[in-house]
Design a protein around this motif. Structure first.
Motif, PDB file in Angstrom:
ATOM      1  N   THR A 149       1.084  31.740   7.245  1.00 28.53           N
ATOM      2  CA  THR A 149       1.098  33.225   7.702  1.00 28.53           C
ATOM      3  C   THR A 149      -0.175  33.898   6.945  1.00 28.53           C
ATOM      4  O   THR A 149      -0.511  33.430   5.686  1.00 28.53           O
ATOM      5  CB  THR A 149       2.470  33.699   7.543  1.00 28.53           C
ATOM      6  OG1 THR A 149       2.631  33.638   5.964  1.00 28.53           O
ATOM      7  CG2 THR A 149       3.498  33.093   8.240  1.00 28.53           C
ATOM      8  N   GLU A 150      -0.681  34.742   7.338  1.00 31.40           N
ATOM      9  CA  GLU A 150      -1.596  35.718   7.138  1.00 31.40           C
ATOM     10  C   GLU A 150      -1.519  37.230   7.652  1.00 31.40           C
ATOM     11  O   GLU A 150      -1.394  37.387   8.647  1.00 31.40           O
ATOM     12  CB  GLU A 150      -2.829  35.094   7.641  1.00 31.40           C
ATOM     13  CG  GLU A 150      -4.148  35.789   6.783  1.00 31.40           C
ATOM     14  CD  GLU A 150      -5.556  35.495   7.665  1.00 31.40           C
ATOM     15  OE1 GLU A 150      -6.572  36.047   6.883  1.00 31.40           O
ATOM     16  OE2 GLU A 150      -5.592  34.188   8.168  1.00 31.40           O
ATOM     17  N   ASP A 151      -1.744  38.183   6.595  1.00 33.69           N
ATOM     18  CA  ASP A 151      -1.684  39.559   7.078  1.00 33.69           C
ATOM     19  C   ASP A 151      -3.106  40.032   7.637  1.00 33.69           C
ATOM     20  O   ASP A 151      -4.232  39.888   7.039  1.00 33.69           O
ATOM     21  CB  ASP A 151      -1.355  40.371   5.897  1.00 33.69           C
ATOM     22  CG  ASP A 151      -1.453  41.750   6.280  1.00 33.69           C
ATOM     23  OD1 ASP A 151      -0.651  42.112   6.966  1.00 33.69           O
ATOM     24  OD2 ASP A 151      -1.782  42.285   5.392  1.00 33.69           O
ATOM     25  N   PRO A 162       1.574  38.773   3.625  1.00 36.45           N
ATOM     26  CA  PRO A 162       2.034  38.774   4.965  1.00 36.45           C
ATOM     27  C   PRO A 162       3.412  39.427   5.164  1.00 36.45           C
ATOM     28  O   PRO A 162       4.139  39.425   4.441  1.00 36.45           O
ATOM     29  CB  PRO A 162       2.207  37.054   5.000  1.00 36.45           C
ATOM     30  CG  PRO A 162       1.677  36.592   4.297  1.00 36.45           C
ATOM     31  CD  PRO A 162       1.568  37.217   3.116  1.00 36.45           C
ATOM     32  N   SER A 204       0.241  40.418  11.460  1.00 34.81           N
ATOM     33  CA  SER A 204       0.099  39.116  10.888  1.00 34.81           C
ATOM     34  C   SER A 204      -0.122  37.982  11.983  1.00 34.81           C
ATOM     35  O   SER A 204      -0.014  38.246  13.082  1.00 34.81           O
ATOM     36  CB  SER A 204       1.251  38.750  10.116  1.00 34.81           C
ATOM     37  OG  SER A 204       1.637  39.776   9.203  1.00 34.81           O
TER      38      SER A 204
END
Length: 297
Positions: A149-151, A162, A204
């Motif tokens: 996951t990435e913000d 995230p 995200s």
């Protein structure tokens, strides 16, 4: 004359001798005269633009094309266009008929999510639209997807941690008979992180990468990301400060002069509680207690 024959071409995936192929099937005219079919395979090279990858003439009511990782790759949207003609008169063609686009690769359902910081779990289904082939290793045949996951933050902010949490960091896609648009499927749950910060709605993304695949077809493939928008919810606050003045979530105010360790707050719906430790800080003059320690889970 051959005009519109309602051939209804359709693409479906199939394993042929352990290798992934796409099969274009179409309905022969009835009653069936001696007819040949010209089948044109193409892939979407950019929005609205198709690139021809193969053409053949066949008397069969189907045509196969291998997904070889060169002409056809995972991530391609593939079409077949079929035209019929009588054997003696190849210049008299029926109207060309298109199949629907077939997306070959990993699909996420839903393709994007909008969730809120309310602790609810949302199911994300990950499926492969093509068969998973493992020549010579039928007992442990699978594709492992590594999830991350990435913000994405906001345009005015730098990305932070995230805003979402997943129930698993990797998923195994195990081959099963193709049904509908799925030849293998797995599920993961997505939950918004309750961060007790009024940071507005944030975006995200969830990425999936095949982990060390043996198959060349999967080695150069990166599935599309899933965008998850998290709606901020107002958070409650409670306080215990100095010689403890306490303000509860719903705004009640009182003082606590007792010495010892106390339960300050406990959730009835999840594993969350806060303990407070108070010691004597008034000396001989007054019975006053002050915060000296906190434990939270």
């Amino acid at each position: 004359k051959l005009t519109s024959l309602a051939l209804r071409p359709a693409i479906a995936p199939e394993l042929v001798q352990g290798r992934v192929h796409l099969k274009c099937s179409y309905s022969p005219p009835s009653p069936e005269p001696p007819v040949q079919y010209r089948v044109l395979w193409s892939r979407l090279s950019s929005p609205g633009q198709r690139e021809q990858v193969h053409q053949e003439t066949t008397p069969q009511p189907f045509s196969y094309l291998e997904m070889d990782g060169a002409n056809l790759r995972l991530g391609d949207t593939v079409f077949c266009t079929v035209t019929a003609f009588r054997r003696g008169t190849p210049e008299q063609l029926s109207l060309p008929e298109d199949s629907k686009g077939f997306y070959a690769g990993i699909k996420f359902l839903p393709e994007s999510l909008e969730i809120a910081e309310d602790g609810k779990e949302h199911v994300l289904t990950v499926l492969s639209t093509v068969p998973i082939a493992c020549p010579g290793q039928d007992d442990s045949c699978k594709i492992t997807l590594q999830l991350s996951t990435e913000d994405l933050g906001k345009s005015s902010q730098l990305p932070g941690p995230p805003d979402i949490a997943l129930s698993a960091c990797q998923l195994d896609l195990v081959p099963e008979p193709c049904s509908g648009s799925s030849c293998a499927a797995a599920r993961v749950t997505v939950t918004a992180v309750t961060d007790f910060a009024q940071d507005g709605s944030r975006a995200s993304r969830i990425s999936a990468r095949p982990a060390a695949p043996r198959d060349l077809l999967w080695r150069a493939y990166t599935p599309r990301d899933v965008k998850v928008t998290v709606r901020d919810l107002p958070t409650g606050n409670c306080y215990s400060f100095t010689d403890p003045h306490i303000i509860t979530f719903d705004g009640w105010r009182y003082d606590s002069f007792k010495i010892g360790t106390f339960l300050l707050c406990r959730s009835e719906s999840r594993a969350f509680e806060v303990h407070i430790r108070q010691w004597d800080c008034g000396g001989h003059r007054s019975a006053t207690a002050c915060n000296c320690g906190v434990a939270a889970r």
